[in-house]
Design an enzyme around this catalytic site. Structure first.
Site, PDB file in Angstrom:
ATOM      1  N   VAL A 303       1.055  -1.443   0.237  1.00  0.00           N
ATOM      2  CA  VAL A 303      -0.261   0.109   0.070  1.00  0.00           C
ATOM      3  C   VAL A 303       0.959   1.359   0.389  1.00  0.00           C
ATOM      4  O   VAL A 303       1.716   0.906   0.646  1.00  0.00           O
ATOM      5  CB  VAL A 303      -1.110  -0.080   1.376  1.00  0.00           C
ATOM      6  CG1 VAL A 303      -1.413   1.455   1.043  1.00  0.00           C
ATOM      7  CG2 VAL A 303      -1.847  -1.271   1.197  1.00  0.00           C
ATOM      8  N   ASN A 464      20.485  -5.917 -14.104  1.00  0.00           N
ATOM      9  CA  ASN A 464      21.342  -6.685 -16.030  1.00  0.00           C
ATOM     10  C   ASN A 464      22.123  -6.006 -16.562  1.00  0.00           C
ATOM     11  O   ASN A 464      23.194  -5.182 -16.699  1.00  0.00           O
ATOM     12  CB  ASN A 464      20.187  -7.352 -16.513  1.00  0.00           C
ATOM     13  CG  ASN A 464      19.746  -8.335 -15.183  1.00  0.00           C
ATOM     14  OD1 ASN A 464      19.955  -8.525 -14.178  1.00  0.00           O
ATOM     15  ND2 ASN A 464      17.992  -8.966 -15.047  1.00  0.00           N
ATOM     16  N   GLY A 515      10.621   2.267   1.325  1.00  0.00           N
ATOM     17  CA  GLY A 515       9.572   3.215   2.803  1.00  0.00           C
ATOM     18  C   GLY A 515      10.079   4.255   2.583  1.00  0.00           C
ATOM     19  O   GLY A 515      11.997   4.932   2.498  1.00  0.00           O
TER      20      GLY A 515
END
Length: 607
Positions: A303, A464, A515
């Site tokens: 969320v 990559n 976060g």
């Protein structure tokens, strides 16, 4: 001659004349081959009547520096380091020859493509760790060996040339790997054919006894088979060296030109510096609950909240930090006499969390830098977020915007038609963003008319064999097709903040950094704040624009009507074959379900 005597004073009086004579000597055309030997700060003059050295003025030094050779790459050093999750990753340091001296210019760290496994078996975790270690070890062999020789004496400012060589090197390694695997398959076939044949045991039903349906047992109706999951894209072992070197060269070129990396990248993309820059909006993950919930509830993976465009990034992050603090209090109300009040969306009033099962208590901080908790219903995380906003006098959809990682691939059973229908239904109301549909950027760039999945935008991760020139071209093509380019981090992120410069320089609309906790995440948010402050100070910061949604159903209908309005080909030469091909590509890009994103990867919705 004593330094303090008459000779020393005579030497001081002669210094200005000697400087002028030396400058004129090197400025003349008589000895052009000597100009390359001039140094930036100091050169030595040894006439018969003067012993010592002659220091040039700044202007003379700058004049002579113009004749020195441009910096070139002289050495690469690859190291195994660790990311924020304690997993091995690659660090690349570049040394250049600058004015005849070897000098370390910069170093970067790149993240592994491998996602962090949660709730996996010990065998799967061990296999993943072995794969990562093998990939990093192979990358170190390339960087410290053949790639070191290949890039030597190249200009770090020539990004296109470097990326071209890296691309050729990677293509060669891919072919070598294919040949190796083909040899292994042939050897396995020969080994199997050499085994003795064992007759198969036949299971024959005894004569007179026929098997039939048992009485009283219901026969099951054949269910529609679910399409199999798309195969995982193979990643060449060691390919992280390609992306790491390309990014390191870009950062080195920016350092040589004495410009920030984001300006260096913007110049590469636009061939001229834009007059204004827009700082991408951060998509901040505040809650992770999918892996801690059972059954279908694990579809609610993340969320996220997005600050409104009228706020600066600094103001937006401060607002989201306040919401995060409120969520901590609601999840773990330690020392409070009463339980937190959760909002009832249906009745619009607050009622005690005792009457409605509250979310489980806060467990820990995720590797993504967000809060982790489980949930008993899909509404709980949303009610928690809404309650935290209401406690601060904020309203979702106005003062802050909501984004959800809903694991769409698990919802749709790998059926591209379901994704297409969802885009047509919700595309005019929210963003539908495919997270890893662009995982292999090189495949999307095989043709200039790239087959972009039907979605509002793509989250692009620099991993990559991705090269800076590939990323520049992809974002340019996305801009031309009204798709949103979103730069995102990997699960195991390092403390390198170059991704933020990539997002700003290439003009990404959003940036997804995880976060607001853990050093490797916060470092990038701090870099975003520093760039915003620098752009504002220089007067080239442009305020954010309102983001418009794309109505896929309306666009598909409009293109189809336009396509059907053309006369048949046999009626005349118009439209030309070129026009038909362009229209077909446009129709395919907005309406064909075959262009759906890789549904074995997570997708995002912004309701």
């Amino acid at each position: 001659m004593e330094p303090g005597g008459e000779g020393g004073r005579r030497q001081q009086r002669c210094l200005p004349d000697l400087r002028h004579q030396a400058a004129e000597y090197y400025r003349s055309n008589e000895v052009p081959q000597r100009l390359e030997e001039a140094l930036n700060a100091t050169f030595y003059l040894r006439p018969a009547d003067l012993y010592g050295h002659l220091v040039l003025t700044e202007g003379e030094a700058n004049y002579f520096s113009k004749f020195s050779k441009p910096p070139v790459i002289c050495k690469l050093i690859g190291r195994k380091v660790f990311d924020g999750a304690g997993r091995p990753t690659l660090e690349v340091e570049i040394f250049c020859t600058v004015k005849n001296h070897e000098k370390s210019i910069c170093s970067i760290m790149v993240s592994s493509h491998s996602e962090i496994l949660e709730n996996a078996s010990p065998e799967a975790i061990d296999a993943d760790e072995k794969e990562i270690n093998d990939s990093i070890n192979r990358a170190l062999e390339w960087v410290n060996g053949s790639l070191n020789e290949m890039l030597r004496d190249l200009k770090p400012t020539d990004q296109c040339k470097v990326d071209e060589l890296l691309g050729e090197y990677f293509a060669k390694k891919v072919e070598e790997e294919k040949e190796r695997m083909e040899i292994e398959r042939e050897e396995q076939k020969e080994a199997i054919s050499a085994l003795p044949c064992v007759p198969a045991v036949s299971t024959v039903t005894p004569t007179g006894k026929k098997k039939g349906p048992k009485l009283g047992k219901k026969t099951s109706v054949a269910e529609k088979p679910i399409p199999p999951a798309e195969p995982i894209e193979p990643v060449l072992c060691g390919s992280i060296a390609i992306g790491g070197l390309s990014l390191a060269v870009a950062k080195t070129g920016a350092s040589i030109n004495k410009t920030p990396l984001y300006l260096h990248l913007a110049l590469m993309k636009h061939q001229d510096l834009p007059k204004k820059f827009i700082v991408p909006l951060p998509m901040v993950t505040l809650l992770s609950c999918g892996k801690s919930s059972s059954g279908k509830l694990n579809l609610m993976k993340e969320v996220m909240l997005i600050p409104p465009t009228e706020l600066t990034v600094k103001q937006g992050i401060e607002r989201l930090l306040d919401i995060q603090k409120q969520m901590v209090r609601l999840l773990d109300p330690v020392g409070k006499g009463s339980s937190p009040q959760l909002i009832d969306n249906k009745k619009g009033s607050a009622r005690s969390a005792v009457k409605k099962t509250p979310p489980p208590a806060l467990k820990r901080i995720s590797h993504l830098g967000c809060l982790i908790t489980g949930c008993d219903s899909l509404e709980q995380p949303l009610i928690l977020m809404q309650t935290a906003c209401k406690n601060l006098g904020l309203e979702l959809g106005i003062d802050v915007h909501l984004a959800i990682n809903c694991a769409a691939h698990e919802l749709m059973d790998y059926d591209g038609q379901q994704w297409s229908s969802m885009c047509d239904t919700l595309g005019s109301k929210c963003y539908l963003i495919a997270e890893d549909a662009s995982k292999n950027i090189s495949k999307l760039l095989e043709d200039q008319n790239i087959n972009i999945p039907k979605c509002s935008g793509l989250i692009i991760k620099y991993t990559n064999q991705t090269k800076i020139s590939d990323l520049t071209e992809l974002t340019r093509l996305l801009d031309g097709q009204r798709h949103i380019a979103i730069l995102g981090t990997s699960a195991g992120e390092s403390s390198d903040d170059s991704l933020v410069d990539l997002a700003v320089g290439l003009g990404a609309r959003f940036i997804k950094l995880g976060g607001l906790s853990r050093g490797e995440r916060v470092t990038k948010y701090n870099r975003l704040l520093a760039i915003e402050e620098e752009l504002a100070k220089n007067g080239i910061l442009c305020s954010g624009e309102n983001h418009e949604f794309v109505d896929f159903a309306e666009e598909a209908q409009t293109v189809e009507e336009l396509f059907n309005a053309f006369p048949p080909i046999e009626q005349g030469p118009w439209p030309s074959q070129h026009s038909q091909s362009v229209l077909a590509q446009d129709q395919h890009s907005v309406s064909s379900h075959s262009s759906a994103p890789h549904l074995n990867e997570a997708s995002k919705m912004d309701p």
